[in-house]
Design a protein around this motif. Structure first.
Motif, PDB file in Angstrom:
ATOM      1  N   CYS A 162       4.833   7.195  -7.421  1.00 46.46           N
ATOM      2  CA  CYS A 162       5.773   6.106  -7.745  1.00 46.46           C
ATOM      3  C   CYS A 162       5.906   5.508  -9.140  1.00 46.46           C
ATOM      4  O   CYS A 162       4.849   5.352  -9.897  1.00 46.46           O
ATOM      5  CB  CYS A 162       5.565   4.782  -6.744  1.00 46.46           C
ATOM      6  SG  CYS A 162       5.637   5.111  -5.097  1.00 46.46           S
ATOM      7  N   GLY A 187       4.880  -0.219  -5.117  1.00 41.54           N
ATOM      8  CA  GLY A 187       5.209   1.158  -4.713  1.00 41.54           C
ATOM      9  C   GLY A 187       5.608   1.197  -3.187  1.00 41.54           C
ATOM     10  O   GLY A 187       5.808   0.342  -2.646  1.00 41.54           O
ATOM     11  N   ILE A 228       6.772   2.175 -11.065  1.00 34.81           N
ATOM     12  CA  ILE A 228       6.808   1.009 -10.701  1.00 34.81           C
ATOM     13  C   ILE A 228       7.103   0.065 -11.844  1.00 34.81           C
ATOM     14  O   ILE A 228       6.332  -0.049 -12.718  1.00 34.81           O
ATOM     15  CB  ILE A 228       5.398   0.590  -9.817  1.00 34.81           C
ATOM     16  CG1 ILE A 228       5.238   1.587  -8.795  1.00 34.81           C
ATOM     17  CG2 ILE A 228       5.807  -0.861  -9.239  1.00 34.81           C
ATOM     18  CD1 ILE A 228       3.855   1.338  -8.208  1.00 34.81           C
ATOM     19  N   LEU A 246      -1.772   8.076  -7.283  1.00 36.35           N
ATOM     20  CA  LEU A 246      -2.661   8.064  -6.041  1.00 36.35           C
ATOM     21  C   LEU A 246      -2.148   9.402  -4.900  1.00 36.35           C
ATOM     22  O   LEU A 246      -2.959  10.161  -4.539  1.00 36.35           O
ATOM     23  CB  LEU A 246      -2.941   6.903  -5.236  1.00 36.35           C
ATOM     24  CG  LEU A 246      -3.985   6.116  -5.549  1.00 36.35           C
ATOM     25  CD1 LEU A 246      -4.244   5.086  -4.388  1.00 36.35           C
ATOM     26  CD2 LEU A 246      -5.310   7.048  -5.773  1.00 36.35           C
ATOM     27  N   CYS A 247      -0.702   9.240  -4.822  1.00 36.46           N
ATOM     28  CA  CYS A 247      -0.334  10.066  -3.658  1.00 36.46           C
ATOM     29  C   CYS A 247       0.786  10.703  -4.173  1.00 36.46           C
ATOM     30  O   CYS A 247       1.461  10.503  -5.419  1.00 36.46           O
ATOM     31  CB  CYS A 247       0.066   9.368  -2.292  1.00 36.46           C
ATOM     32  SG  CYS A 247       1.847   8.533  -2.357  1.00 36.46           S
ATOM     33  N   HIS A 273       3.963  10.706  -4.113  1.00 38.40           N
ATOM     34  CA  HIS A 273       5.131  10.181  -4.354  1.00 38.40           C
ATOM     35  C   HIS A 273       5.096   9.814  -5.955  1.00 38.40           C
ATOM     36  O   HIS A 273       6.435   9.626  -6.483  1.00 38.40           O
ATOM     37  CB  HIS A 273       5.240   8.564  -3.694  1.00 38.40           C
ATOM     38  CG  HIS A 273       5.758   8.664  -2.317  1.00 38.40           C
ATOM     39  ND1 HIS A 273       6.841   9.663  -1.641  1.00 38.40           N
ATOM     40  CD2 HIS A 273       5.113   8.204  -1.115  1.00 38.40           C
ATOM     41  CE1 HIS A 273       6.841   9.427  -0.463  1.00 38.40           C
ATOM     42  NE2 HIS A 273       5.927   8.720   0.159  1.00 38.40           N
ATOM     43  N   ILE A 324      -3.994   5.293   0.498  1.00 34.94           N
ATOM     44  CA  ILE A 324      -3.282   3.927  -0.163  1.00 34.94           C
ATOM     45  C   ILE A 324      -4.318   2.849  -0.420  1.00 34.94           C
ATOM     46  O   ILE A 324      -3.877   1.942  -1.146  1.00 34.94           O
ATOM     47  CB  ILE A 324      -2.024   3.590   0.376  1.00 34.94           C
ATOM     48  CG1 ILE A 324      -2.332   3.194   1.877  1.00 34.94           C
ATOM     49  CG2 ILE A 324      -0.761   4.665   0.465  1.00 34.94           C
ATOM     50  CD1 ILE A 324      -2.789   1.804   1.988  1.00 34.94           C
ATOM     51  N   ARG A 376       0.593  -1.725  -3.586  1.00 35.39           N
ATOM     52  CA  ARG A 376       0.076  -1.575  -4.925  1.00 35.39           C
ATOM     53  C   ARG A 376       1.189  -2.135  -5.792  1.00 35.39           C
ATOM     54  O   ARG A 376       2.361  -1.555  -5.489  1.00 35.39           O
ATOM     55  CB  ARG A 376      -0.081   0.027  -5.244  1.00 35.39           C
ATOM     56  CG  ARG A 376      -1.114   0.496  -4.274  1.00 35.39           C
ATOM     57  CD  ARG A 376      -1.580   2.129  -4.256  1.00 35.39           C
ATOM     58  NE  ARG A 376      -2.093   2.237  -5.655  1.00 35.39           N
ATOM     59  CZ  ARG A 376      -3.339   2.111  -5.796  1.00 35.39           C
ATOM     60  NH1 ARG A 376      -3.976   1.643  -4.965  1.00 35.39           N
ATOM     61  NH2 ARG A 376      -4.120   2.639  -7.101  1.00 35.39           N
TER      62      ARG A 376
HETATM   63  S1  SF4 Z   1       2.195   3.254  -4.935  1.00 36.95           S
HETATM   64 FE1  SF4 Z   1       1.637   3.756  -3.093  1.00 36.95          FE
HETATM   65  S2  SF4 Z   1       3.368   5.127  -2.503  1.00 36.95           S
HETATM   66 FE2  SF4 Z   1       3.531   5.049  -4.538  1.00 36.95          FE
HETATM   67  S3  SF4 Z   1       2.307   6.744  -5.562  1.00 36.95           S
HETATM   68 FE3  SF4 Z   1       1.016   5.046  -5.281  1.00 36.95          FE
HETATM   69  S4  SF4 Z   1      -0.111   5.418  -3.217  1.00 36.95           S
HETATM   70 FE4  SF4 Z   1       1.559   6.487  -3.308  1.00 36.95          FE
END
Ligand code: SF4
Length: 232
Positions: free
Chosen positions: A27, A35, A29, A22-23, A25, A139, A40
């Motif tokens: 992440c 994240g 996980i 999504l963003c 980063h 987010i 999330r």
């Molecule tokens: S978990 Fe949150 S911070 Fe990490 S990539 Fe997804 S939206 Fe971005």
């Protein structure tokens, strides 16, 4: 498993890990972990949004308060947020809700509001648009995405007030329903983005470029923070 929404834009990895796209980063996980945004979570090898439908701020604002000065000027925008952010800015004007997901959050100020109810409220209060604001809309993408689609069906416009640190995939996905954005370009130095915001500059610039290509109306805000970005 209650009040959870299966995430969009993620990949399954080995050992039940997931990668959120999504963003910027992106992440990776591990099971039972969240994240960077804190909203999330990897539950048994699948990614879920913990904030779908959980509105923590909801107001009817003048569109100029977003701020958007050239997008339906003089109109009202139903403005909403969930908790959480992918940045960590200590100077955030909404620090209490944007950073809440990284602390012990009791949810006492959240209200369960379905996307259809958000759209109905926007119409009831004669809003021209719905604004995804106060925290970072990227987010709470699944919630925003569902609302934007319903809003379009009712003839309402949608706008994001965002730090711009989203992936191109996320922006491409929501772009058919996103009409405007105010992007907070926080500074002009990668080092400041890394140390103060916990992000990077280049993905924000990429978002601005792609928004223009996608014909999304863009306005840019830079909040001047003495000693942090006033000499950029
Ligand atoms: S978990 Fe949150 S911070 Fe990490 S990539 Fe997804 S939206 Fe971005």
């Amino acid at each position: 498993m209650k009040n959870l929404k299966k995430a969009v834009l993620y990949e399954n990895l080995k050992d039940d890990k997931v990668k959120c796209n999504l963003c910027a980063h992106r992440c990776i996980i591990a099971p039972s972990r969240k994240g960077i945004c804190g909203v999330r979570e990897n539950i048994e090898g699948e990614l879920y949004s913990l904030v779908y439908g959980k509105t923590t701020a909801l107001n009817v604002d003048p569109i100029e308060k977003k701020p958007l000065y050239h997008f339906y000027p003089g109109s009202k925008a139903l403005s909403l947020a969930t908790i959480g952010c992918n940045f960590k800015c200590s100077f955030c004007q909404n620090h209490d809700i944007s950073q809440a997901s990284k602390k012990d959050w009791d949810g006492k100020d959240e209200k369960e509001i379905l996307p259809s109810q958000i759209v109905a409220l926007a119409k009831k209060y004669e809003c021209r648009s719905i604004s995804y604001t106060y925290t970072e809309p990227t987010i709470y993408f699944e919630y925003a995405y569902d609302i934007t689609q319903l809003a379009c069906k009712e003839g309402l416009a949608n706008n994001f007030v965002t730090n711009g640190f989203m992936t191109q995939e996320a922006l491409n996905t929501i772009s058919p329903y996103l009409h405007a954005a105010n992007v907070d370009l926080k500074c002009f130095k990668e080092k400041t983005y890394k140390n103060v915001m916990g992000g990077r500059l280049q993905p924000v610039l990429d978002t601005l470029t792609l928004m223009k290509k996608l014909n999304i109306w863009v306005e840019v805000t830079t909040l001047i923070i003495p000693t942090i970005n006033d000499s950029d």
